[in-house]
Design an enzyme around this catalytic site. Structure first.
Site, PDB file in Angstrom:
ATOM      1  N   THR A  16       0.820  -1.217   0.000  1.00 45.52           N
ATOM      2  CA  THR A  16       0.000   0.000   0.000  1.00 45.52           C
ATOM      3  C   THR A  16       0.849   1.260   0.000  1.00 45.52           C
ATOM      4  O   THR A  16       0.436   2.309  -0.498  1.00 45.52           O
ATOM      5  CB  THR A  16      -0.940  -0.030   1.221  1.00 45.52           C
ATOM      6  OG1 THR A  16      -1.817  -1.139   1.062  1.00 45.52           O
ATOM      7  CG2 THR A  16      -1.767   1.234   1.347  1.00 45.52           C
ATOM      8  N   SER A  62       1.285  -7.509  -1.062  1.00 48.13           N
ATOM      9  CA  SER A  62       2.050  -8.529  -0.328  1.00 48.13           C
ATOM     10  C   SER A  62       1.360  -9.884  -0.306  1.00 48.13           C
ATOM     11  O   SER A  62       1.987 -10.892   0.011  1.00 48.13           O
ATOM     12  CB  SER A  62       2.379  -8.062   1.088  1.00 48.13           C
ATOM     13  OG  SER A  62       1.246  -8.101   1.923  1.00 48.13           O
ATOM     14  N   THR A  95       1.394  -4.519   4.232  1.00 45.07           N
ATOM     15  CA  THR A  95       1.213  -4.839   5.650  1.00 45.07           C
ATOM     16  C   THR A  95       0.532  -6.192   5.871  1.00 45.07           C
ATOM     17  O   THR A  95       0.664  -6.775   6.943  1.00 45.07           O
ATOM     18  CB  THR A  95       0.355  -3.758   6.349  1.00 45.07           C
ATOM     19  OG1 THR A  95      -0.934  -3.722   5.732  1.00 45.07           O
ATOM     20  CG2 THR A  95       1.018  -2.403   6.282  1.00 45.07           C
ATOM     21  N   ASP A  96      -0.204  -6.679   4.863  1.00 45.69           N
ATOM     22  CA  ASP A  96      -1.004  -7.892   5.093  1.00 45.69           C
ATOM     23  C   ASP A  96      -0.152  -9.092   5.501  1.00 45.69           C
ATOM     24  O   ASP A  96      -0.575  -9.912   6.319  1.00 45.69           O
ATOM     25  CB  ASP A  96      -1.803  -8.254   3.826  1.00 45.69           C
ATOM     26  CG  ASP A  96      -2.988  -7.324   3.614  1.00 45.69           C
ATOM     27  OD1 ASP A  96      -3.337  -6.578   4.544  1.00 45.69           O
ATOM     28  OD2 ASP A  96      -3.555  -7.339   2.500  1.00 45.69           O
TER      29      ASP A  96
END
Ligand code: ASP
Length: 330
Positions: A16, A62, A95-96
């Site tokens: 992101t 990700s 971030t996932d």
């Protein structure tokens, strides 16, 4: 005395932080759109103690990272770390799965140089996008002498976390990370790191797995337990995997039917939990068969990484159990 100028190398992988969507909106965007050379010029001035170098390793959401990319990223960092002109690394990442890459790298990097992973919750086109501040902070964390030897760090929303323990804990808030066990090592604000804890105080023994000659990781899947979950899914997993992690209830628990089914499998099965806090220790009730291993503080997504790396070295259940124990105790 003149302060040493530090060269921080940024490796961009997407996420992101490189995302673009509708102007001002925090949702509905595509991750991994901006190249690293479009991000760097947006950084606030770094002062005269830091120089940057950077490269684009990938530019993906990700969720599209693969274990093949993990292996080549770890190799790339291990190779670059031998370069005396590089003092530390910042990895930009979605971030996932940041809690997965941070643990994988913490088990496979062989450098004491700081490796700081960061990203953002809002795309670059959102109002109050958080990416540039997270990146800016991370550069100063990577340059801080107290970060040396701290293994892999995640820097997010002004907080420095241990890559081993950090977990994503919010789907949309900017303060999106936490840990099952204490993962906050300190804070960063206006270029200054405040360390209140360090990796060594956290007593974990540093396990390190070599990736020499490794081209793929053994397959380890995760099975989710819930009330009345059918045990036959475990046969399906066992027919395809080298190892299995159960995302159980409570302290790594599941039904009698699952215990019996697990006892009949010939692959190692690690008991983890869907609960955010606490740990899972061996019990005679659940670990009736030799193939059943407690995950201790590892959540399922991290337990599967340790099991997969451990399976590169041994298929022996007792040896695998020892590796999970050693992962906790100093
Ligand atoms: N889906 C994004 C990713 O992990 C989410 C993020 O970066 O925050 O790449």
């Amino acid at each position: 005395m003149q302060k040493k100028i530090r060269n921080i190398h940024i490796i961009a992988t997407g996420g992101t932080i490189a995302g673009i969507g509708d102007a001002g909106q925090a949702s509905n965007y595509d991750a991994g759109q901006l190249a690293v050379d479009e991000l760097i010029p947006q950084l606030p001035p770094l002062g005269d103690q830091i120089t940057l170098s950077y490269e684009q390793f990938a530019n993906v959401d990700s969720n599209d990272m693969t274990t093949a990319l993990w292996i080549s990223l770890a190799r790339r960092i291990n190779d670059l770390a031998a370069d005396p002109s590089i003092d530390g690394f910042v990895i930009t990442h979605g971030t996932d799965t940041m809690d997965e890459i941070s643990y994988f790298l913490s088990l496979t990097l062989q450098t004491p140089k700081p490796v700081v992973i960061t990203g953002s919750m809002r795309p670059a086109s959102a109002t109050s996008a958080d990416g540039m501040l997270n990146l800016y902070d991370s550069i100063f964390v990577a340059a801080d002498s107290h970060s040396y030897g701290q293994n892999v760090l995640v820097c997010f929303c002004g907080t420095i976390y241990s890559g081993r323990n950090v977990i994503k804990s919010s789907t949309f808030q900017l303060n999106a990370f936490d840990g099952r066990t204490p993962s906050c090592l300190g804070y960063i604000q206006d270029r200054i790191c405040f360390y209140y804890n360090n990796y060594h105080n956290q007593v974990y023994r540093r396990l390190c797995f070599s990736l020499d000659h490794v081209s793929a990781l053994p397959r380890v899947d995760v099975a989710y337990y819930y009330t009345n979950a059918p045990a036959d899914v475990l046969d399906y997993f066992a027919s395809r995997c080298d190892g299995l992690v159960i995302c159980g209830t409570g302290a790594g628990n599941f039904s009698e039917e699952w215990i019996e089914k697990i006892s009949s499998l010939s692959i190692p099965v690690v008991r983890s939990s869907r609960v955010m806090n606490g740990m899972i220790t061996p019990t005679s009730h659940f670990d009736r068969s030799a193939n059943s291993i407690a995950a201790y503080t590892l959540p399922p997504q991290k337990a599967r990484i340790l099991l997969s790396l451990a399976l590169l070295h041994t298929r022996d259940f007792a040896e695998l159990g020892k590796i999970f124990r050693e992962n906790e105790l100093s």
